[in-house]
Design an enzyme around this catalytic site. Structure first.
Site, PDB file in Angstrom:
ATOM      1  N   GLY A 298       0.883  -1.180   0.000  1.00  0.00           N
ATOM      2  CA  GLY A 298       0.000   0.000   0.000  1.00  0.00           C
ATOM      3  C   GLY A 298       0.913   1.221   0.000  1.00  0.00           C
TER       4      GLY A 298
ATOM      5  N   GLY B  84       8.998   4.320  -5.920  1.00  0.00           N
ATOM      6  CA  GLY B  84       8.488   5.689  -5.750  1.00  0.00           C
ATOM      7  C   GLY B  84       8.120   5.962  -4.296  1.00  0.00           C
ATOM      8  N   ASP B  85       7.595   4.952  -3.617  1.00  0.00           N
ATOM      9  CA  ASP B  85       7.240   5.128  -2.197  1.00  0.00           C
ATOM     10  C   ASP B  85       8.499   5.242  -1.337  1.00  0.00           C
ATOM     11  OD1 ASP B  85       4.583   4.841  -2.962  1.00  0.00           O
ATOM     12  OD2 ASP B  85       4.659   2.664  -2.700  1.00  0.00           O
TER      13      ASP B  85
ATOM     14  N   GLU C   5      -4.640   6.552  -2.784  1.00  0.00           N
ATOM     15  CA  GLU C   5      -5.291   5.242  -2.665  1.00  0.00           C
ATOM     16  C   GLU C   5      -6.350   5.248  -1.564  1.00  0.00           C
ATOM     17  OE1 GLU C   5      -1.969   2.093  -4.352  1.00  0.00           O
ATOM     18  OE2 GLU C   5      -1.931   2.532  -2.216  1.00  0.00           O
TER      19      GLU C   5
ATOM     20  N   GLY D  97      12.659   7.844 -12.385  1.00  0.00           N
ATOM     21  CA  GLY D  97      13.223   6.491 -12.331  1.00  0.00           C
ATOM     22  C   GLY D  97      14.729   6.545 -12.264  1.00  0.00           C
TER      23      GLY D  97
HETATM   24  O1  RIB Z   1       3.636   1.703  -4.949  1.00  0.00           O
HETATM   25  C1  RIB Z   1       3.621   0.306  -4.754  1.00  0.00           C
HETATM   26  C2  RIB Z   1       2.378  -0.096  -4.032  1.00  0.00           C
HETATM   27  O2  RIB Z   1       1.271   0.167  -4.838  1.00  0.00           O
HETATM   28  C3  RIB Z   1       2.300  -1.561  -3.704  1.00  0.00           C
HETATM   29  O3  RIB Z   1       2.840  -1.878  -2.455  1.00  0.00           O
HETATM   30  C4  RIB Z   1       0.826  -1.865  -3.805  1.00  0.00           C
HETATM   31  O4  RIB Z   1       0.253  -2.190  -2.594  1.00  0.00           O
HETATM   32  C5  RIB Z   1       0.204  -0.628  -4.425  1.00  0.00           C
HETATM   33  O5  RIB Z   1      -0.501   0.072  -3.524  1.00  0.00           O
END
Ligand code: RIB
Length: 314
Positions: free
Chosen positions: A44, A254-255, A145, A223
């Site tokens: 997530g 990216g996270d 999200e 990237g």
């Molecule tokens: O950015 C990657 C994430 O996107 C994944 O961990 C997946 O859960 C989605 O939310």
């Protein structure tokens, strides 16, 4: 000089369980491929960013919704084990925890389908319950999200830095942009927002168009090519370069960038932005050399021992 107090990082956003399959390449529509591996992991975008920050030593709080299934309980326990404050992580009756179906090719590229489940229940009232921690946060991070109006309310309340990662791509986000200290997007998310295909040839035009929407700083991640940014406080747009590696799994890179950026913004306040962005790129680069999302995020690094190359774009 760095602050003696541990700055507070608050993430309002998504949690999901990643169901990741690995195969030689990504299938085309209608095709079945033999995969080589299947794993489940904590994911997530919101949680990934929070965990990336926690692994780098950040003082983190996660405001989220989980389902009343075994995944929700496991996720809460796991947050506690790794030192994330999950007091404002609410188990929601009658819904499942968010899940992501992830395909990873040998090239490292991926495809993701996210089913939000309990994340859809993260509400304005959750924000009000956590009002004090949001107000006292040095930085608040949100993504797309979880419901947009919930992030908007959190940003209206926040007093510290507000870092908005507009992912997954969505167009109708103009209302939150004047509340953003930093808008962070990748090239495809930027393209949707500016209505043209963003690449290195039109980066300045894209950065200027996004800056005009009201936020103070815009970062476009590129990237393996690093990141470009523009800021109301700096004269020219900047492109920060990073090392390239052979990617194993780019999921969640990216996270990793967003979580690292947040951590460094509040713990390395006296460094110039190009050095902070470069160090965040370095953490994201480290993450693509390992499989998984949160499992690939480093807790040890030498990102601030390096001097990052950058070029002005005008
Ligand atoms: O950015 C990657 C994430 O996107 C994944 O961990 C997946 O859960 C989605 O939310």
């Amino acid at each position: 000089m760095e602050s003696n107090q541990t700055p507070k990082i608050v993430v309002i956003g998504s949690c999901g369980i990643d169901f990741s399959t690995y195969s030689p390449r990504l299938p085309v529509p209608g095709e079945t491929l033999h995969g080589t591996k299947f794993v489940t992991g904590f994911g997530g975008k919101g949680a990934n960013q929070c965990v990336a920050a926690a692994k780098l030593g950040g003082n983190t709080t996660m405001i989220c919704r989980l389902g009343d299934d075994h995944w929700g309980k496991q996720y809460k326990d796991y947050f506690r084990e790794i030192g994330v404050n999950v007091t404002y992580g609410t188990i929601t009756q009658g819904v499942s925890t968010g899940i992501a179906q992830i395909l990873v090719a040998e090239s490292g590229e991926n495809q993701i389908v996210f089913v939000a489940g309990a994340n859809n229940h993260l509400s304005i009232s959750d924000v009000h319950k956590a009002e004090d921690v949001i107000k006292n946060a040095d930085i608040v991070i949100a993504q797309l999200e979880t419901p947009f109006e919930t992030s908007l309310e959190a940003f209206k309340i926040a007093r510290g830095i507000r870092l908005f990662n507009a992912a997954p791509a969505r167009k109708d986000i103009s209302e939150i942009l004047p509340y953003c200290t930093i808008l962070c997007v990748n090239e495809s998310e930027a393209s949707l927002l500016v209505d043209f295909s963003v690449d290195t040839s039109n980066m300045v035009k894209a950065l200027e168009a996004l800056l005009a929407t009201g936020c103070e700083t815009v970062i476009i991640t590129l990237g393996e090519n690093g990141a470009a940014y523009i800021s109301k406080n700096e004269k020219d747009p900047i492109h920060v370069l990073c090392d390239s590696v052979i990617p194993v799994d780019t999921t969640g890179a990216g996270d990793a960038f967003v979580g690292a950026l947040a951590t460094f913004l509040v713990t390395k306040r006296n460094f110039p932005l190009h050095q902070i962005v470069g160090a965040a790129c370095d953490i994201a680069t480290m993450s693509v050399t390992k499989e998984g999302t949160q499992t690939s995020y480093p807790s040890e690094h030498t990102a601030f021992n390096k001097v990052y190359k950058y070029v002005t774009l005008k």
